[in-house]
Enzyme design. Structure first.
Site, PDB file in Angstrom:
ATOM      1  N   HIS A 197      -2.737   7.339   7.232  1.00 52.89           N
ATOM      2  CA  HIS A 197      -1.687   8.220   6.675  1.00 52.89           C
ATOM      3  C   HIS A 197      -2.285   9.548   6.208  1.00 52.89           C
ATOM      4  O   HIS A 197      -1.634  10.597   6.279  1.00 52.89           O
ATOM      5  CB  HIS A 197      -0.992   7.558   5.478  1.00 52.89           C
ATOM      6  N   GLY A 203       0.845  -1.191   0.000  1.00 50.43           N
ATOM      7  CA  GLY A 203       0.000   0.000   0.000  1.00 50.43           C
ATOM      8  C   GLY A 203       0.877   1.235   0.000  1.00 50.43           C
ATOM      9  O   GLY A 203       2.084   1.152   0.260  1.00 50.43           O
ATOM     10  N   CYS A 229       5.803  -0.194   7.717  1.00 55.82           N
ATOM     11  CA  CYS A 229       5.481   1.074   7.063  1.00 55.82           C
ATOM     12  C   CYS A 229       6.685   1.500   6.236  1.00 55.82           C
ATOM     13  O   CYS A 229       7.815   1.501   6.727  1.00 55.82           O
ATOM     14  CB  CYS A 229       5.168   2.140   8.121  1.00 55.82           C
ATOM     15  N   LEU A 230       6.442   1.862   4.985  1.00 48.21           N
ATOM     16  CA  LEU A 230       7.551   2.251   4.109  1.00 48.21           C
ATOM     17  C   LEU A 230       8.196   3.549   4.582  1.00 48.21           C
ATOM     18  O   LEU A 230       9.317   3.864   4.197  1.00 48.21           O
ATOM     19  CB  LEU A 230       7.049   2.378   2.662  1.00 48.21           C
ATOM     20  N   HIS A 276      -4.586   1.236   7.699  1.00 49.28           N
ATOM     21  CA  HIS A 276      -3.214   1.776   7.759  1.00 49.28           C
ATOM     22  C   HIS A 276      -3.040   2.929   6.764  1.00 49.28           C
ATOM     23  O   HIS A 276      -2.506   3.987   7.096  1.00 49.28           O
ATOM     24  CB  HIS A 276      -2.217   0.646   7.448  1.00 49.28           C
ATOM     25  N   GLU A 277      -3.553   2.736   5.531  1.00 51.95           N
ATOM     26  CA  GLU A 277      -3.385   3.788   4.501  1.00 51.95           C
ATOM     27  C   GLU A 277      -4.226   5.017   4.809  1.00 51.95           C
ATOM     28  O   GLU A 277      -3.754   6.145   4.660  1.00 51.95           O
ATOM     29  CB  GLU A 277      -3.760   3.239   3.116  1.00 51.95           C
ATOM     30  N   GLN A 305       3.020  10.049   1.759  1.00 51.78           N
ATOM     31  CA  GLN A 305       4.310   9.355   1.877  1.00 51.78           C
ATOM     32  C   GLN A 305       5.278   9.728   0.759  1.00 51.78           C
ATOM     33  O   GLN A 305       6.482   9.499   0.883  1.00 51.78           O
ATOM     34  CB  GLN A 305       4.111   7.845   1.887  1.00 51.78           C
TER      35      GLN A 305
HETATM   36  O1  LIG Z   1       3.640   2.315   4.631  1.00 48.35           O
HETATM   37  C1  LIG Z   1       2.742   1.822   3.920  1.00 48.35           C
HETATM   38  O2  LIG Z   1       1.608   2.319   3.823  1.00 48.35           O
HETATM   39  C2  LIG Z   1       3.035   0.531   3.181  1.00 48.35           C
HETATM   40  C3  LIG Z   1       2.889  -0.685   4.096  1.00 48.35           C
HETATM   41  C4  LIG Z   1       1.417  -1.079   4.114  1.00 48.35           C
HETATM   42  C5  LIG Z   1       1.038  -2.080   5.175  1.00 48.35           C
HETATM   43  C6  LIG Z   1       1.865  -3.175   5.515  1.00 48.35           C
HETATM   44  C7  LIG Z   1       1.452  -4.081   6.491  1.00 48.35           C
HETATM   45  C8  LIG Z   1       0.224  -3.890   7.140  1.00 48.35           C
HETATM   46  C9  LIG Z   1      -0.563  -2.806   6.801  1.00 48.35           C
HETATM   47  C10 LIG Z   1      -0.173  -1.913   5.822  1.00 48.35           C
HETATM   48  C11 LIG Z   1       3.744  -1.774   3.510  1.00 48.35           C
HETATM   49  O3  LIG Z   1       3.514  -2.288   2.441  1.00 48.35           O
HETATM   50  S1  LIG Z   1       5.134  -2.252   4.422  1.00 48.35           S
HETATM   51  C12 LIG Z   1       5.862  -3.538   3.439  1.00 48.35           C
HETATM   52  C13 LIG Z   1       5.062  -4.824   3.484  1.00 48.35           C
HETATM   53  O4  LIG Z   1       4.225  -4.979   4.363  1.00 48.35           O
HETATM   54  C14 LIG Z   1       5.274  -5.866   2.455  1.00 48.35           C
HETATM   55  C15 LIG Z   1       6.265  -5.712   1.514  1.00 48.35           C
HETATM   56  C16 LIG Z   1       6.466  -6.702   0.567  1.00 48.35           C
HETATM   57  C17 LIG Z   1       5.651  -7.822   0.537  1.00 48.35           C
HETATM   58  C18 LIG Z   1       4.642  -7.961   1.483  1.00 48.35           C
HETATM   59  C19 LIG Z   1       4.444  -6.995   2.453  1.00 48.35           C
HETATM   60 ZN   LIG Z   2       2.634   3.243   6.274  1.00 55.52          ZN
END
Ligand SMILES: O=C(O)C[C@@H](Cc1ccccc1)C(=O)SCC(=O)c1ccccc1
Ligand SMILES: [Zn+2]
Length: 170
Positions: free
Chosen positions: A139, A45, A93-94, A135-136, A50
């Site tokens: 943000h 997401g 979270c990225l 989560h999104e 971001q």
């Molecule tokens: O910071 C963001 O919004 C992105 C975040 C979204 C998210 C992850 C986990 C739970 C809720 C929301 C991410 O994508 S972090 C990276 C991640 O979870 C992932 C990366 C590669 C493959 C699978 C998952």
């Molecule tokens: Zn995030």
């Protein structure tokens, strides 16, 4: 195009994003850039703040790498219903790289949003999609998943990134 992802403690990650008035070419390009950036990270997401764009638009794709892409674009999204069951999942979270913590959230939500064709959509979600939607959408209001952690854990996370910011500034 892939855009740089902001890392805490960047003030824009704590601001409230503005509603989108018209789904025009600029918004369509923004959605494409957000998806490019999300797939590159990689992530499941991404919210516009971001990448420093203070607009109420989020993108998501929960498809695994060996599944066809299933991108979702939500403009001016609002959660209209929260289920009363709670689920605990590990979130990342990225904008808070390399950390993953368990978070409790309602296990189902109903989300109302405008899609890239300007159509109003109402969608029920559960499981990981419900978690990602919450989560999104957080943000867009400057809320980060670490805000749900105990103060002790959250302060440790913030201290870690403040130290890195100081080292980088040297
Ligand atoms: O910071 C963001 O919004 C992105 C975040 C979204 C998210 C992850 C986990 C739970 C809720 C929301 C991410 O994508 S972090 C990276 C991640 O979870 C992932 C990366 C590669 C493959 C699978 C998952
Ligand atoms: Zn995030």
């Amino acid at each position: 195009a892939i855009r740089p992802i902001l890392i805490i403690p960047d003030a824009r990650l704590r601001a409230v994003a503005d509603p989108i008035v018209e789904v025009d070419e600029e918004i369509k390009t923004l959605a494409k850039d957000m998806l490019d950036t999300m797939y590159d990270a990689p992530g499941i997401g991404l919210a516009a703040p971001q990448i420093g764009v203070m607009k109420r638009i989020v993108v998501m794709d929960l498809a695994g790498e060996n599944e066809p892409a299933a991108p979702l674009v939500m403009i001016n999204p609002e959660i209209t219903k929260f289920g009363d069951e709670i689920q605990v999942t590990e979130e990342g979270c990225l904008s808070i790289p390399e950390l993953y913590y368990e978070v409790e959230r309602p296990s189902t939500v109903t989300v109302k949003y405008t899609d890239l064709d300007g159509q109003q959509v109402t969608k029920d979600a559960d499981g990981k999609l419900a978690v990602c939607i919450q989560h999104e959408l957080d943000h867009l209001d400057g809320v980060l998943y670490i805000d749900y952690l105990s103060r002790l854990k959250r302060d440790r996370v913030i201290k870690k990134f403040d130290k890195q910011a100081k080292l980088a500034a040297r």
